[in-house]
Every structure is written in structure tokens, then in C-alpha cells.
Design a protein around this motif. Structure first.
Motif, PDB file in Angstrom:
ATOM      1  N   VAL A 232       0.834  -1.200   0.000  1.00  8.63           N
ATOM      2  CA  VAL A 232       0.000   0.000   0.000  1.00  8.63           C
ATOM      3  C   VAL A 232       0.872   1.254   0.000  1.00  8.63           C
ATOM      4  CG1 VAL A 232      -1.631   1.354   1.364  1.00  8.63           C
ATOM      5  CG2 VAL A 232      -1.981  -1.104   1.085  1.00  8.63           C
ATOM      6  N   GLU A 233       1.924   1.254   0.829  1.00 10.67           N
ATOM      7  CA  GLU A 233       2.794   2.428   0.921  1.00 10.67           C
ATOM      8  C   GLU A 233       3.533   2.667  -0.389  1.00 10.67           C
ATOM      9  OE1 GLU A 233       3.519   5.705   2.476  1.00 10.67           O
ATOM     10  OE2 GLU A 233       2.649   4.251   3.887  1.00 10.67           O
ATOM     11  N   LEU A 234       3.971   1.590  -1.031  1.00  5.09           N
ATOM     12  CA  LEU A 234       4.688   1.747  -2.293  1.00  5.09           C
ATOM     13  C   LEU A 234       3.744   2.256  -3.381  1.00  5.09           C
ATOM     14  CD1 LEU A 234       7.593   1.357  -3.212  1.00  5.09           C
ATOM     15  CD2 LEU A 234       6.942  -0.871  -4.124  1.00  5.09           C
ATOM     16  N   GLU A 235       2.517   1.769  -3.380  1.00  9.72           N
ATOM     17  CA  GLU A 235       1.529   2.270  -4.347  1.00  9.72           C
ATOM     18  C   GLU A 235       1.271   3.761  -4.131  1.00  9.72           C
ATOM     19  OE1 GLU A 235      -1.807  -0.286  -3.807  1.00  9.72           O
ATOM     20  OE2 GLU A 235      -1.027  -1.857  -5.137  1.00  9.72           O
ATOM     21  N   ARG A 236       1.247   4.180  -2.880  1.00 12.57           N
ATOM     22  CA  ARG A 236       1.078   5.610  -2.594  1.00 12.57           C
ATOM     23  C   ARG A 236       2.270   6.399  -3.123  1.00 12.57           C
ATOM     24  NH1 ARG A 236      -0.846   5.049   3.711  1.00 12.57           N
ATOM     25  NH2 ARG A 236      -3.047   4.597   3.333  1.00 12.57           N
ATOM     26  N   ALA A 237       3.467   5.850  -2.935  1.00 12.73           N
ATOM     27  CA  ALA A 237       4.672   6.523  -3.428  1.00 12.73           C
ATOM     28  C   ALA A 237       4.601   6.705  -4.936  1.00 12.73           C
ATOM     29  CB  ALA A 237       5.918   5.720  -3.045  1.00 12.73           C
ATOM     30  N   PHE A 238       4.214   5.651  -5.637  1.00 13.78           N
ATOM     31  CA  PHE A 238       4.131   5.723  -7.091  1.00 13.78           C
ATOM     32  C   PHE A 238       3.052   6.716  -7.531  1.00 13.78           C
ATOM     33  CE2 PHE A 238       6.012   1.281  -8.206  1.00 13.78           C
ATOM     34  CZ  PHE A 238       7.207   1.670  -7.624  1.00 13.78           C
ATOM     35  N   SER A 239       1.945   6.762  -6.787  1.00 10.63           N
ATOM     36  CA  SER A 239       0.860   7.672  -7.171  1.00 10.63           C
ATOM     37  C   SER A 239       1.228   9.130  -6.894  1.00 10.63           C
ATOM     38  CB  SER A 239      -0.430   7.309  -6.428  1.00 10.63           C
ATOM     39  OG  SER A 239      -0.309   7.552  -5.036  1.00 10.63           O
ATOM     40  N   GLU A 240       2.086   9.363  -5.881  1.00  8.29           N
ATOM     41  CA  GLU A 240       2.512  10.731  -5.563  1.00  8.29           C
ATOM     42  C   GLU A 240       3.563  11.241  -6.539  1.00  8.29           C
ATOM     43  OE1 GLU A 240       1.553  12.951  -3.417  1.00  8.29           O
ATOM     44  OE2 GLU A 240       0.169  11.808  -2.161  1.00  8.29           O
ATOM     45  N   ALA A 241       4.306  10.315  -7.152  1.00  2.79           N
ATOM     46  CA  ALA A 241       5.400  10.718  -8.043  1.00  2.79           C
ATOM     47  C   ALA A 241       4.853  11.319  -9.335  1.00  2.79           C
ATOM     48  CB  ALA A 241       6.275   9.519  -8.364  1.00  2.79           C
ATOM     49  N   ALA A 242       5.574  12.307  -9.848  1.00  3.93           N
ATOM     50  CA  ALA A 242       5.200  12.892 -11.143  1.00  3.93           C
ATOM     51  C   ALA A 242       5.380  11.842 -12.240  1.00  3.93           C
ATOM     52  CB  ALA A 242       6.077  14.104 -11.434  1.00  3.93           C
ATOM     53  N   ALA A 243       4.523  11.924 -13.267  1.00  4.68           N
ATOM     54  CA  ALA A 243       4.578  10.956 -14.373  1.00  4.68           C
ATOM     55  C   ALA A 243       5.740  11.309 -15.296  1.00  4.68           C
ATOM     56  CB  ALA A 243       3.251  10.960 -15.132  1.00  4.68           C
ATOM     57  N   ASP A 244       6.938  10.971 -14.839  1.00  5.09           N
ATOM     58  CA  ASP A 244       8.148  11.306 -15.573  1.00  5.09           C
ATOM     59  C   ASP A 244       9.101  10.108 -15.484  1.00  5.09           C
ATOM     60  OD1 ASP A 244      11.105  12.359 -15.473  1.00  5.09           O
ATOM     61  OD2 ASP A 244       9.969  13.931 -16.492  1.00  5.09           O
TER      62      ASP A 244
END
Length: 309
Positions: A232-244
Motif C-alpha cells: 500500500v505504501e509503495l503504491e502511494r509513493a508511485f501515485s505521488e510521483a510525477a509521471a516522468d
């Protein structure tokens, strides 16, 4: 007097925007001040700081030079000019200016910090420690100096001492996120995982957009056996990251450095999905697959990288 009062009011507004990260608003106000009063050395210095923060380094140098010409005895302006020299890696000039700034006005803690970073860049760790200690003798509760005193102990591979200084930094400023993250990293190395989790959680609560700390927290949760929470935490990290793609490359390399190669592959695959023309992303993915023993996937990624290079 009326014009002076108006300019002082503009300076207050500009500094407020500057401190809030409102770059455009601050820039507009500094420009307005300098149009009214081209000799306003405080506005010149502030404009230089803004340019340095925006990586407009040549313009920053011009502003600092002008400020110093108008007020050559200002330790603040000399410090900022020296810090700029550090950024552009003119270390000899940086050392000279920062030593001068300290002699002119030892109350400016930034001069000690920047000079310490000059020595750290040169791998002169004992000299760096000495100048930070000199700063702390004048500013014993300065959280940034305490943070970097701890980081220097990490450089010298004395993690218990690093932890002590980082604890002091957080005691001096409970909002010092840099100290919290760094203490969490030290605690991870010392296998004090519960303390590390508290550090990382505190940072994420205050700065949910801090993707790197979320990744570290996810890896820590895996080490604690809390795999579902880690996902869950890693999915949050990926969702917070800019799409770059480059940002996901950085995430992949961070996860790899933390020993989480499977998650690193997921991040690298996200990077190539975001930019199928990025050769460095495919090279990274090839290396990660190779480490994991996924030879066919590694071969495919390597071929794609070679084609794009």
C-alpha cells in the motif's frame, strides 16, 4: 520617507512570498523595488537568492556582486556570494568568501554551514567537522548545523554519533524533516527499525509528497514482515510521483540501493512505460532483470536500450 516606507512594505511582501515558495510573486516584487530604487542592496541580495534557488546562477552572481559593491561590509551578502561559488564548484573562491563572511559577521550560521560543505566536497572531513563545531560554539541550537554535524559522522562511518547529533537537531527543531529522514536512514543501518519507522512516518505525515521517504517506509515495512502495508505504501509513493520516466528511474535506483530489487523492477517498468524512447530507462531495467536472473527480460531490455542509444 513615504517612498522608503513603501519600499520597506514591498520588501516584507516579497520576503513573505519568497519564504512561501511563491517564486513568481516574489520575483515581481523584487523587480518593482529595483525599478524604484536600483541601489537597494537588500532587494539585490534577495533577487540573487531567488535566482540561485531557481538555478539561474549567472544572474544570481550579478545580483550578489552588485549588493556587495553597495555594502561591502555585509557578512550576509558575502556569505551568499560564497555559497553560490560552492554551487558552481569554485571551491577556492567559496572558501575565501565564506572565511571572510565569518570574520565579518559570525552571527550568520549559514557561513559556517556552507564552508563546512566546501570542505566536505573536498573530502576534508576533519576540516568540515571543525568548522561546523566552530559554528555550533556560536549557534549551539542551530538545527541545520546539528543535522550536518550528524551527516559528517555518517561520512566518517560513526553511526551512533551521527544518531546523537540528529536527535539533537530534531530536539532543536521538531519540523526539521531532513534530520528526521537522515535519522531514519541511520536507524535502518543500525537495525533499529521501530525508531526508523517513527522517523519516516513523521516525515510522510508532514510531507506526503516525499516519494523517497515513502519508498524507504515501504522497504522497512517489508523488513518488519508487514508486506500488505508495504505494498500500500509503495503504491502511494508511485501515485505521488510525477509521471516522468527520469523520476521513476530515480525511484528504481533508490529501491535497488535499499535491497528491494523486485520493487525496483516495477518502478523501472513504469519508467519505460512513461517514455518508450528513454534508453537509460531500458538500460536500468536490463540491469535489474539481470540481477534478478530474468535473462530473457534483461536481454530484451538491453536490446531496446542499444537500439535507442
Amino acid at each position: 520617507m513615504e517612498n522608503e516606507d513603501a519600499i520597506n512594505e514591498l520588501l516584507k511582501r516579497g520576503i513573505s512570498h519568497h519564504e512561501s515558495g511563491e517564486v513568481v510573486e516574489a520575483r515581481n516584487i523584487y523587480v518593482e523595488i529595483l525599478e524604484r530604487d536600483p541601489q537597494n542592496h537588500q532587494a539585490l541580495d534577495l533577487a540573487g537568492l531567488l535566482c540561485m534557488q531557481c538555478n539561474e546562477l549567472e544572474a544570481a552572481g550579478d545580483f550578489f556582486e552588485s549588493a556587495m559593491e553597495l555594502d561591502p561590509d555585509s557578512g550576509r551578502y558575502i556569505c551568499h556570494a560564497g555559497t553560490l561559488k560552492l554551487h558552481i564548484e569554485d571551491l577556492e573562491q567559496a572558501e575565501e568568501l565564506l572565511r571572510k563572511a565569518i570574520s565579518v559577521d559570525p552571527e550568520i550560521s549559514e557561513s559556517f554551514l556552507s564552508l563546512g560543505l566546501v570542505y566536505r566536497t573536498q573530502k576534508k572531513f576533519n576540516e568540515a567537522v571543525a568548522v561546523i563545531e566552530e559554528g555550533l560554539s556560536t549557534h549551539p541550537d542551530n538545527s541545520r548545523l546539528l543535522t550536518w554535524r550528524g551527516i559528517l559522522e555518517i561520512d566518517r562511518e560513526d553511526l551512533p554519533s551521527a544518531a546523537e547529533f540528529l536527535h539533537q537537531a530534531i530536539s532543536a527543531d521538531s519540523e526539521n524533516l531532513e534530520a528526521m529522514v537522515t535519522l531514519g536512514n541511520v536507524m535502518m543501518e543500525l537495525d533499529e527499525l521501530e525508531i526508523a519507522e517513527r522517523c519516516y512516518t513523521s516525515v510522510v505525515e508532514r510531507a506526503p509528497e516525499d516519494v523517497g521517504t515513502r519508498c524507504r517506509l515501504a522497504v522497512l515495512m517489508k523488513r518488519l514482515g508487514r508486506r500488505d502495508e508495504a505494498v500500500v505504501e509503495l503504491e502511494r509513493a508511485f501515485s505521488e510521483a510525477a509521471a516522468d520516466s527520469e523520476i521513476f528511474n530515480d525511484i528504481a535506483e533508490l529501491l535497488e540501493s535499499l535491497g528491494s530489487d523486485d520493487d525496483a523492477i516495477v518502478a523501472a517498468e513504469r519508467a519505460v512505460a512513461l517514455d518508450s524512447g528513454n534508453a537509460s530507462s531500458f538500460s536500468l531495467l536490463a540491469r535489474l532483470h539481470s540481477k534478478a536472473g530474468n535473462e530473457e527480460a534483461a536481454k530484451d531490455a538491453a536490446q531496446r536500450a542499444a537500439t535507442l542509444a
